[in-house]
Design a protein around this motif. Structure first.
Motif, short mmCIF file in Angstrom:
data_model
loop_
_atom_site.label_atom_id
_atom_site.label_comp_id
_atom_site.label_asym_id
_atom_site.label_seq_id
_atom_site.Cartn_x
_atom_site.Cartn_y
_atom_site.Cartn_z
N THR A 166 -0.86 -9.18 -0.36
CA THR A 166 0.38 -9.92 -0.23
C THR A 166 1.55 -8.96 -0.35
O THR A 166 1.48 -7.96 -1.07
N ALA A 167 2.63 -9.23 0.36
CA ALA A 167 3.82 -8.40 0.27
C ALA A 167 4.27 -8.28 -1.19
O ALA A 167 4.08 -9.22 -1.99
N PRO A 168 4.86 -7.14 -1.58
CA PRO A 168 5.33 -6.96 -2.97
C PRO A 168 6.58 -7.80 -3.23
O PRO A 168 7.72 -7.34 -3.08
N VAL A 169 6.37 -9.02 -3.62
CA VAL A 169 7.43 -10.02 -3.70
C VAL A 169 8.54 -9.59 -4.66
O VAL A 169 9.73 -9.64 -4.33
N ARG A 170 8.18 -9.16 -5.84
CA ARG A 170 9.20 -8.82 -6.84
C ARG A 170 10.00 -7.59 -6.41
O ARG A 170 11.22 -7.54 -6.61
N LEU A 171 9.35 -6.61 -5.81
CA LEU A 171 10.06 -5.43 -5.34
C LEU A 171 11.05 -5.80 -4.24
O LEU A 171 12.20 -5.33 -4.24
N LEU A 172 10.64 -6.65 -3.32
CA LEU A 172 11.52 -7.07 -2.24
C LEU A 172 12.71 -7.85 -2.78
O LEU A 172 13.86 -7.63 -2.38
N ARG A 173 12.47 -8.78 -3.70
CA ARG A 173 13.55 -9.58 -4.26
C ARG A 173 14.53 -8.70 -5.04
O ARG A 173 15.75 -8.91 -4.98
N ALA A 174 13.99 -7.71 -5.77
CA ALA A 174 14.86 -6.81 -6.53
C ALA A 174 15.77 -6.01 -5.61
O ALA A 174 16.89 -5.65 -5.99
N ALA A 175 15.30 -5.74 -4.39
CA ALA A 175 16.10 -4.99 -3.43
C ALA A 175 17.10 -5.88 -2.70
O ALA A 175 17.92 -5.37 -1.93
N ARG A 226 0.82 -1.22 0.00
CA ARG A 226 0.00 0.00 0.00
C ARG A 226 0.85 1.27 0.00
O ARG A 226 0.31 2.37 -0.13
N LEU A 227 2.15 1.12 0.19
CA LEU A 227 3.02 2.29 0.21
C LEU A 227 3.35 2.75 -1.21
O LEU A 227 3.33 1.95 -2.15
#
Length: 436
Positions: free
Chosen positions: A299-308, A263-264
């Protein structure tokens, strides 16, 4: 539940070395790289992997032709104390034996899906005190040799009025056998102090930390990352009221389900993800639905987290409780959703519920190679994508033994056409076919 009852173990590992088990020979399995192999298991480890027919005939043979052989999944985020409490379930929450039964049944359901190691959150404190934890520990004892169950002690409050008493109760939970320190800082009037105290207790006992958070507040998340960095590097991080505790090394910090990150604003979420990655914090997402107490199902932003660079694993969350009355607790479904809904490559999606999940839980990694733990899942299918799409028949290996089997049989009646054109016919399996 699995359609064949797992055998009770002949030996409790806690009693020391037992009799040497007969080797297990898994024949004709396909690996994800396309190879057909035989796998010989001796004790709790893979002894050899070779071409079909090259490992001899010693041991108990299991025909895995038509199956894909994988490292077994692990469940990093279960809720055994609330499982199977949805309307329609036969539940009497006043009886401790009912809780023990539900935790055991939920673990067996997930074992049947392939999860041979489970981390389950259990609330401590309040009117029930340590009663729920005691029931989970009894279930763990009943499941010995079938699955590894690790309870996460989740206190209600750690600061303010009664905080010291609850902290003492948390230390008692560790002494009883809790394997990780949990908590829900979002519900506490002082979330930062809650996190700091949970980390301090974890560091005191050398245990991992696994916290529930929606992760919707960037400032709070940044503070959590700072505290987690102090825990993992041994650099104390105080709350501003004086010198922080000397944390010392710790096995790791996990947070989830982190749906609030979705949501951010994207740039704010990326900045928060970068801080989590730098702190070495693992995020567990719940693609099958929210867990107990979750009001929103993002659900948590999986791709954004993995990219970071954040290590992301997937759990099941609620299993047929009020938060998700249709929860399945199936790690392969979680992997399927990561691939189909979040766009992860199939191999990365499965890894999030298998080897990466095991590492996040402090367990040894698993590969289908000699020397690795014999924690395996055989699923009928010829490739990983097909397995995640139609994961019906499964054979689960834990500590070198087959502990669960699920067989699915699909049949069709004859076509109305005079010539069936090679269609499958009910009750007449072709050569090499069978239950599946």
């Amino acid at each position: 539940m699995p359609d064949s009852r797992p055998r009770r173990p002949d030996h409790d590992p806690a009693d020391g070395p037992g009799p040497t088990p007969e080797p297990l020979l898994l024949c004709g399995a396909r690996l994800t790289d396309g190879r057909l192999v035989d796998v010989r298991v001796a004790g709790e480890r893979i002894e050899a992997v070779g071409a079909p027919g090259t490992l001899g005939t010693r041991g108990s043979r299991v025909d895995l032709r038509g199956y894909l052989l994988l490292p077994a999944p692990a469940e990093p985020h279960a809720h055994g104390d609330t499982a199977l409490t949805a309307p329609g379930c036969d539940v009497d929450p006043r009886r401790p034996q009912d809780l023990r039964r539900r935790v055991t049944e939920a673990a067996l359901l997930q074992l049947g899906h392939g999860a041979t190691a489970l981390r389950t959150h259990v609330r401590v404190g309040g009117a029930q005190g340590l009663g729920p934890l005691e029931a989970v520990l009894q279930a763990r004892y009943a499941l010995r040799g079938l699955a590894d169950l690790t309870p996460v002690a989740v206190p209600r409050r750690l600061v303010g009025a009664g905080g010291r008493d609850v902290t003492a109760l948390l230390r008692d939970a560790v002494a009883m056998g809790a394997g990780a320190i949990g908590g829900r800082p979002d519900l506490d009037p002082d979330p930062d102090a809650y996190v700091e105290r949970a980390l301090a207790v974890a560091a005191e006992h050398g245990l991992p930390v696994d916290l529930h958070t929606d992760a919707a507040d960037p400032a709070r998340l940044a503070r959590l990352a700072t505290l987690a960095t102090g825990l993992t590097t041994g650099q104390g991080a105080g709350s501003g009221a004086g010198p922080g505790p000397s944390w010392g090394p710790a096995p790791g910090v996990t947070i989830g389900p982190c749906g609030g990150l979705s949501r951010l604003p994207p740039e704010t979420a990326r900045l928060a993800a970068g801080r989590l990655a730098a702190a070495g914090v693992t995020v567990v997402c719940l693609p099958q639905g929210g867990c107990s107490g979750a009001k929103r199902r993002l659900t948590a932003p999986v791709r954004l987290l993995r990219a970071a660079g954040v290590r992301v694993v997937a759990g099941s969350g609620a299993l047929r409780d009020t938060a998700n009355p249709v929860g399945r607790g199936d790690p392969l479904e979680a992997a399927y959703l990561l691939a189909s809904q979040h766009g992860l490559p199939v191999r990365a999606a499965y890894d999030a519920v298998a080897d990466t999940a095991r590492q996040a839980m402090g367990l040894p990694g698993v590969r289908v190679e000699a020397g690795f733990p014999a924690e395996l899942l055989a699923v009928r299918g010829d490739g990983l994508a097909g397995v995640l799409s139609l994961a019906y028949s499964r054979i689960v290996v834990h500590r070198g033994r087959i502990v669960a089997r699920t067989s699915a049989v699909r049949e069709y009646c004859d076509s109305e056409l005079p010539e069936p054109y090679g269609l499958p016919r009910q009750g007449r399996p072709g050569p090499g076919t069978g239950p599946g």
